[in-house]
Design a protein around this motif. Structure first.
Motif, PDB file in Angstrom:
ATOM      1  N   LYS A  81      -1.407   7.013  -2.912  1.00  0.00           N
ATOM      2  CA  LYS A  81      -0.623   6.087  -3.722  1.00  0.00           C
ATOM      3  C   LYS A  81       0.817   6.556  -3.827  1.00  0.00           C
ATOM      4  O   LYS A  81       1.142   7.721  -3.541  1.00  0.00           O
ATOM      5  N   GLY A  82       1.687   5.645  -4.215  1.00  0.00           N
ATOM      6  CA  GLY A  82       3.089   5.987  -4.356  1.00  0.00           C
ATOM      7  C   GLY A  82       3.935   4.763  -4.635  1.00  0.00           C
ATOM      8  O   GLY A  82       3.422   3.681  -4.951  1.00  0.00           O
ATOM      9  N   THR A  83       5.240   4.937  -4.513  1.00  0.00           N
ATOM     10  CA  THR A  83       6.199   3.875  -4.817  1.00  0.00           C
ATOM     11  C   THR A  83       7.288   3.841  -3.765  1.00  0.00           C
ATOM     12  O   THR A  83       7.768   4.899  -3.322  1.00  0.00           O
ATOM     13  N   LEU A  84       7.681   2.647  -3.366  1.00  0.00           N
ATOM     14  CA  LEU A  84       8.796   2.451  -2.440  1.00  0.00           C
ATOM     15  C   LEU A  84       9.980   1.897  -3.233  1.00  0.00           C
ATOM     16  O   LEU A  84       9.854   0.856  -3.891  1.00  0.00           O
ATOM     17  N   SER A  85      11.138   2.591  -3.177  1.00  0.00           N
ATOM     18  CA  SER A  85      12.320   2.191  -3.941  1.00  0.00           C
ATOM     19  C   SER A  85      13.516   2.049  -3.025  1.00  0.00           C
ATOM     20  O   SER A  85      13.697   2.831  -2.087  1.00  0.00           O
ATOM     21  N   ASP A  86      14.338   1.046  -3.293  1.00  0.00           N
ATOM     22  CA  ASP A  86      15.567   0.807  -2.534  1.00  0.00           C
ATOM     23  C   ASP A  86      16.707   1.550  -3.217  1.00  0.00           C
ATOM     24  O   ASP A  86      17.163   1.172  -4.299  1.00  0.00           O
ATOM     25  N   THR A  87      17.171   2.651  -2.601  1.00  0.00           N
ATOM     26  CA  THR A  87      18.205   3.494  -3.204  1.00  0.00           C
ATOM     27  C   THR A  87      19.595   2.891  -3.087  1.00  0.00           C
ATOM     28  O   THR A  87      20.557   3.470  -3.597  1.00  0.00           O
ATOM     29  N   ARG A  88      19.724   1.751  -2.428  1.00  0.00           N
ATOM     30  CA  ARG A  88      21.050   1.129  -2.313  1.00  0.00           C
ATOM     31  C   ARG A  88      21.472   0.470  -3.610  1.00  0.00           C
ATOM     32  O   ARG A  88      22.638   0.116  -3.784  1.00  0.00           O
ATOM     33  N   THR A  89      20.541   0.276  -4.529  1.00  0.00           N
ATOM     34  CA  THR A  89      20.849  -0.385  -5.795  1.00  0.00           C
ATOM     35  C   THR A  89      20.815   0.634  -6.925  1.00  0.00           C
ATOM     36  O   THR A  89      20.209   1.701  -6.814  1.00  0.00           O
TER      37      THR A  89
ATOM     38  N   PRO B   4      19.945   0.483 -10.995  1.00  0.00           N
ATOM     39  CA  PRO B   4      18.893   1.424 -10.601  1.00  0.00           C
ATOM     40  C   PRO B   4      18.160   0.955  -9.353  1.00  0.00           C
ATOM     41  O   PRO B   4      18.262  -0.220  -8.979  1.00  0.00           O
ATOM     42  N   PRO B   5      17.403   1.862  -8.701  1.00  0.00           N
ATOM     43  CA  PRO B   5      16.679   1.471  -7.483  1.00  0.00           C
ATOM     44  C   PRO B   5      15.700   0.331  -7.742  1.00  0.00           C
ATOM     45  O   PRO B   5      15.056   0.280  -8.784  1.00  0.00           O
ATOM     46  N   GLU B   6      15.599  -0.583  -6.761  1.00  0.00           N
ATOM     47  CA  GLU B   6      14.698  -1.721  -6.886  1.00  0.00           C
ATOM     48  C   GLU B   6      13.453  -1.490  -6.019  1.00  0.00           C
ATOM     49  O   GLU B   6      13.513  -0.805  -4.997  1.00  0.00           O
ATOM     50  N   PRO B   7      12.300  -2.057  -6.426  1.00  0.00           N
ATOM     51  CA  PRO B   7      11.077  -1.894  -5.632  1.00  0.00           C
ATOM     52  C   PRO B   7      11.173  -2.612  -4.294  1.00  0.00           C
ATOM     53  O   PRO B   7      11.880  -3.613  -4.157  1.00  0.00           O
ATOM     54  N   VAL B   8      10.461  -2.092  -3.301  1.00  0.00           N
ATOM     55  CA  VAL B   8      10.439  -2.685  -1.960  1.00  0.00           C
ATOM     56  C   VAL B   8       9.001  -3.112  -1.660  1.00  0.00           C
ATOM     57  O   VAL B   8       8.121  -2.263  -1.465  1.00  0.00           O
ATOM     58  N   PRO B   9       8.711  -4.415  -1.599  1.00  0.00           N
ATOM     59  CA  PRO B   9       7.347  -4.882  -1.337  1.00  0.00           C
ATOM     60  C   PRO B   9       7.078  -5.062   0.156  1.00  0.00           C
ATOM     61  O   PRO B   9       7.981  -4.994   0.996  1.00  0.00           O
ATOM     62  N   ASP B  10       5.799  -5.307   0.465  1.00  0.00           N
ATOM     63  CA  ASP B  10       5.341  -5.730   1.801  1.00  0.00           C
ATOM     64  C   ASP B  10       5.636  -4.718   2.904  1.00  0.00           C
ATOM     65  O   ASP B  10       5.893  -5.089   4.051  1.00  0.00           O
ATOM     66  N   VAL B  11       5.628  -3.436   2.573  1.00  0.00           N
ATOM     67  CA  VAL B  11       5.785  -2.397   3.593  1.00  0.00           C
ATOM     68  C   VAL B  11       4.408  -1.808   3.886  1.00  0.00           C
ATOM     69  O   VAL B  11       3.650  -1.477   2.973  1.00  0.00           O
TER      70      VAL B  11
ATOM     71  N   GLY C 212      -6.660  11.238  14.293  1.00  0.00           N
ATOM     72  CA  GLY C 212      -6.050  10.277  15.198  1.00  0.00           C
ATOM     73  C   GLY C 212      -6.572   8.878  15.094  1.00  0.00           C
ATOM     74  O   GLY C 212      -6.057   7.978  15.781  1.00  0.00           O
ATOM     75  N   SER C 213      -7.564   8.638  14.267  1.00  0.00           N
ATOM     76  CA  SER C 213      -8.127   7.292  14.116  1.00  0.00           C
ATOM     77  C   SER C 213      -7.719   6.709  12.766  1.00  0.00           C
ATOM     78  O   SER C 213      -7.835   7.373  11.731  1.00  0.00           O
ATOM     79  N   GLU C 214      -7.249   5.460  12.803  1.00  0.00           N
ATOM     80  CA  GLU C 214      -6.853   4.796  11.569  1.00  0.00           C
ATOM     81  C   GLU C 214      -8.087   4.438  10.754  1.00  0.00           C
ATOM     82  O   GLU C 214      -8.996   3.759  11.231  1.00  0.00           O
ATOM     83  N   VAL C 215      -8.098   4.898   9.486  1.00  0.00           N
ATOM     84  CA  VAL C 215      -9.273   4.652   8.637  1.00  0.00           C
ATOM     85  C   VAL C 215      -8.958   3.742   7.461  1.00  0.00           C
ATOM     86  O   VAL C 215      -9.884   3.206   6.834  1.00  0.00           O
ATOM     87  N   ALA C 216      -7.676   3.543   7.126  1.00  0.00           N
ATOM     88  CA  ALA C 216      -7.327   2.695   5.986  1.00  0.00           C
ATOM     89  C   ALA C 216      -5.879   2.256   6.112  1.00  0.00           C
ATOM     90  O   ALA C 216      -5.034   2.970   6.669  1.00  0.00           O
ATOM     91  N   THR C 217      -5.581   1.057   5.616  1.00  0.00           N
ATOM     92  CA  THR C 217      -4.211   0.540   5.589  1.00  0.00           C
ATOM     93  C   THR C 217      -3.963  -0.146   4.254  1.00  0.00           C
ATOM     94  O   THR C 217      -4.908  -0.510   3.534  1.00  0.00           O
ATOM     95  N   GLY C 218      -2.697  -0.333   3.944  1.00  0.00           N
ATOM     96  CA  GLY C 218      -2.322  -1.042   2.733  1.00  0.00           C
ATOM     97  C   GLY C 218      -0.858  -1.407   2.785  1.00  0.00           C
ATOM     98  O   GLY C 218      -0.108  -0.946   3.662  1.00  0.00           O
ATOM     99  N   VAL C 219      -0.429  -2.252   1.864  1.00  0.00           N
ATOM    100  CA  VAL C 219       0.980  -2.650   1.777  1.00  0.00           C
ATOM    101  C   VAL C 219       1.443  -2.468   0.342  1.00  0.00           C
ATOM    102  O   VAL C 219       0.650  -2.521  -0.604  1.00  0.00           O
ATOM    103  N   SER C 220       2.753  -2.260   0.194  1.00  0.00           N
ATOM    104  CA  SER C 220       3.323  -2.105  -1.147  1.00  0.00           C
ATOM    105  C   SER C 220       3.356  -3.469  -1.839  1.00  0.00           C
ATOM    106  O   SER C 220       3.607  -4.501  -1.225  1.00  0.00           O
ATOM    107  N   GLY C 221       3.095  -3.440  -3.135  1.00  0.00           N
ATOM    108  CA  GLY C 221       3.070  -4.670  -3.914  1.00  0.00           C
ATOM    109  C   GLY C 221       4.447  -5.094  -4.382  1.00  0.00           C
ATOM    110  O   GLY C 221       5.465  -4.482  -4.025  1.00  0.00           O
ATOM    111  N   PRO C 222       4.532  -6.148  -5.199  1.00  0.00           N
ATOM    112  CA  PRO C 222       5.829  -6.633  -5.698  1.00  0.00           C
ATOM    113  C   PRO C 222       6.614  -5.584  -6.482  1.00  0.00           C
ATOM    114  O   PRO C 222       7.843  -5.632  -6.530  1.00  0.00           O
ATOM    115  N   ASP C 223       5.911  -4.626  -7.117  1.00  0.00           N
ATOM    116  CA  ASP C 223       6.597  -3.575  -7.869  1.00  0.00           C
ATOM    117  C   ASP C 223       6.849  -2.335  -7.023  1.00  0.00           C
ATOM    118  O   ASP C 223       7.256  -1.289  -7.532  1.00  0.00           O
TER     119      ASP C 223
END
Length: 431
Positions: free
Chosen positions: A35-43, A45-52, A60-71
Motif C-alpha cells: 500500500k501507499g500514496t501517489l502525490s503530485d509534487t508540482r503542486t 500542497p501535493p495533489e493525489p494522482v489516480p489511475d496509476v 519474475g511472475s506477476e501475482v497481483a496488480t492494482g491502481v491508485s484511487g481518486p485520493d
C-alpha cells in the motif's frame, strides 16, 4: 434468581470475545498488502494522482496488480498466507506509461525494487511524481542545479551561524544552546500565526524582535552572572549543553513533535533558467539572507559599535582600558546574535518546514561553517557556510542523500588538520 457478580462478568467477557472474533476489526489479517500514496509534487500542497498501475511479482511472475484511487492511495493484497510469504522477495513495479503526461518519478525513486517479507505486516511504498526529467545536459545540469541549491543552503547556514561567531569572538563561549535560539525564532513566528492569526510577514518581524529579547534574557539571567563569577569556558560550555537540552524539552512540551509549516507564503511556479529549476520562494529567501549579511558586514566595519565589537574580540582587557564598555558590547552581541539566529530559523522553516528541534538538527552544520571559516570572524563564517552548503549539495550527486551531510564534516576535519585556525582565522600561539 440473583446472579453472582462473577457469573455476570464471565457472561459479559464471553459476549465481547464472540463479538470481537465475529467482527472484521477483530479478525486476523489474511493477506499482506502493498500500500501507499501517489502525490503530485508540482503542486503546493501535493495533489493525489489516480489511475496509476502498480504490480507485484514473485520470482519474475506477476501475482497481483492494482491502481491508485481518486485520493492517490493504493492497497494491493498479495496472494498467499502471511506465514507462507515470510522470507519471500516481492518485486514492486510502477507502470510509468500510466503516469500523467509530462511527469516522472521524483527523488530518484526507482520504478521497480525488491523487498523481502520479514513480518506479516503490510508493506508501505510512497511515490512522488513531478515534472518529467530532462535528458539533455545530464551530469552538467545536475551539477548546476546542486550548485544553486548549495548556495541557497549556504546562505541560510550563514544567517543562522553568525550568532555563534559573534558570541565566541567577544566572550570565547562555544554556545551549544545556539540551536535553540534558531528554533525559538521559528516557533515564535508559528505561534503568532497559529494562535493569534497574524499574517506571516508581521509574525516573522515580531518573532525576530522576540528572539533578540530572548538572547538578552539569556545573557542577563545566565551568562553575565557566570562571567562575573569567573566561571571557566569549559564549565560554561557544559552549561550551554544542559540549557540546550532543557529548552528542547520545553519546546516539545508546548509545541509537540509535529512538523509545522507557515501559512500565506505561496511557493510559486518553478523558474526554469537554462534547464536549472529555481523556486521563487528559495530565491527570495536567498535575497533576504544576502541583504542581511551585507548589513551585518557594514555594521561591523563602519559603525562605532561594530568597531568596539572587533576591539573586544581582539583584546577585551585592552578594549576596557581604552574606555570601551565591554559588558555593553557583549550584551549587544547577544541580542544581535539571537535575532540573527531567530531569523535564520524562520527562513529555514519557510523553506523546509520545522519542528521543536530544527535548530539542533542543523547545529552541527553551523558549527562546521564557523570552524571551517575561522572562529570569531564573521567573514570566515560566511565563507565557511557557503563551502559547507556547496559540499553538502554537490556530494549528493554521487552519495546517497542520507550521507550528504557527512561530506562537509569530513572536509572540515581534513582542513583543520592542515589549518587549525580555519580558512580566515588568525593563527595564535599558546603559551
Amino acid at each position: 434468581m440473583r446472579l453472582r457478580p462473577a457469573a455476570v462478568l464471565a457472561v459479559v467477557l464471553g459476549a465481547l470475545v464472540v463479538v470481537g472474533l465475529a467482527s472484521p476489526a477483530g479478525a486476523a489479517s489474511d493477506a499482506i498488502n502493498i500500500k501507499g500514496t501517489l502525490s503530485d509534487t508540482r503542486t503546493d500542497p501535493p495533489e493525489p494522482v489516480p489511475d496509476v498501475k502498480i504490480s507485484v511479482e514473485i520470482d519474475g511472475s506477476e501475482v497481483a496488480t492494482g491502481v491508485s484511487g481518486p485520493d492517490g492511495t493504493f492497497a494491493i493484497p498479495v496472494p498467499g498466507s502471511p506465514d507462507d510469504l515470510l522470507g519471500q522477495d516481492l518485486t514492486v513495479k510502477l507502470d510509468t506509461d500510466s503516469l500523467p503526461e509530462g511527469t516522472s518519478l521524483t527523488d530518484g525513486k526507482k520504478t521497480s525494487f525488491t523487498v523481502m517479507v520479514k513480518t506479516n505486516a503490510d508493506i508501505t511504498v510512497n511515490y512522488g511524481i513531478g515534472p518529467e526529467a530532462d535528458k539533455g545536459p545530464g551530469l552538467l545540469q545536475e551539477i548546476a542545479q546542486n550548485s544553486i541549491n548549495g548556495v541557497f543552503l549556504g546562505l541560510l547556514l550563514a544567517l543562522a551561524a553568525l550568532g555563534i561567531s559573534l558570541v565566541f569572538g567577544t566572550t570565547g563561549l562555544t554556545n551549544f544552546a545556539h540551536g535553540e535560539l534558531i528554533t525559538f525564532g521559528a516557533l515564535a513566528a508559528y505561534l503568532l500565526q497559529d494562535a493569534f492569526g497574524w499574517n506571516f510577514y508581521a509574525a516573522a518581524l515580531l518573532a525576530v524582535i522576540l528572539a533578540g529579547v530572548f538572547g538578552l534574557a539569556n545573557d542577563r539571567l545566565l551568562w553575565k552572572p557566570l562571567r562575573s563569577r569567573g566561571t571557566g569556558l569549559i564549565a560554561m560550555m557544559i552549561v550551554s549543553i544542559g540549557l540546550g537540552i532543557f529548552l528542547r524539552n520545553v519546546y516539545q512540551y508546548f509545541f509537540g513533535a509535529d512538523n509545522h509549516q507557515y501559512r500565506g507564503v505561496p511557493a510559486g511556479d518553478l523558474w526554469n533558467i537554462g534547464g536549472v529549476g529555481i523556486s521563487p520562494k528559495s530565491f527570495y529567501i536567498a535575497v533576504i539572507c544576502v541583504v542581511v549579511l551585507i548589513l551585518v558586514s557594514l555594521a561591523v566595519t563602519r559603525t562605532r559599535l561594530g568597531k568596539a565589537t572587533r576591539a573586544v574580540s581582539d583584546n577585551p582587557a585592552l578594549a576596557a582600558s581604552s574606555g570601551i564598555d565591554v559588558n555593553r558590547v557583549i550584551t549587544t552581541v547577544w541580542i544581535a546574535g539571537a535575532a540573527l539566529a531567530g531569523m535564520g530559523g524562520i527562513m529555514w522553516g519557510l523553506q523546509n518546514g520545522f519542528d521543536y528541534q530544527v535548530g539542533n538538527k542543523i547545529l552541527l552544520l553551523t558549527f562546521a561553517a564557523v570552524t571551517l571559516g575561522g572562529l570569531g570572524t564573521i567573514w570566515g563564517t560566511m565563507a565557511g557556510a557557503l563551502i559547507v552548503g556547496l559540499l553538502v549539495e554537490l556530494s549528493s550527486i554521487v552519495l546517497p542523500p542520507e550521507l550528504k551531510y557527512v561530506t562537509a564534516l569530513v572536509v572540515l576535519i581534513l582542513i583543520l588538520l592542515v589549518r587549525p585556525q580555519g580558512l580566515l582565522g588568525r593563527a595564535e600561539r599558546v603559551g
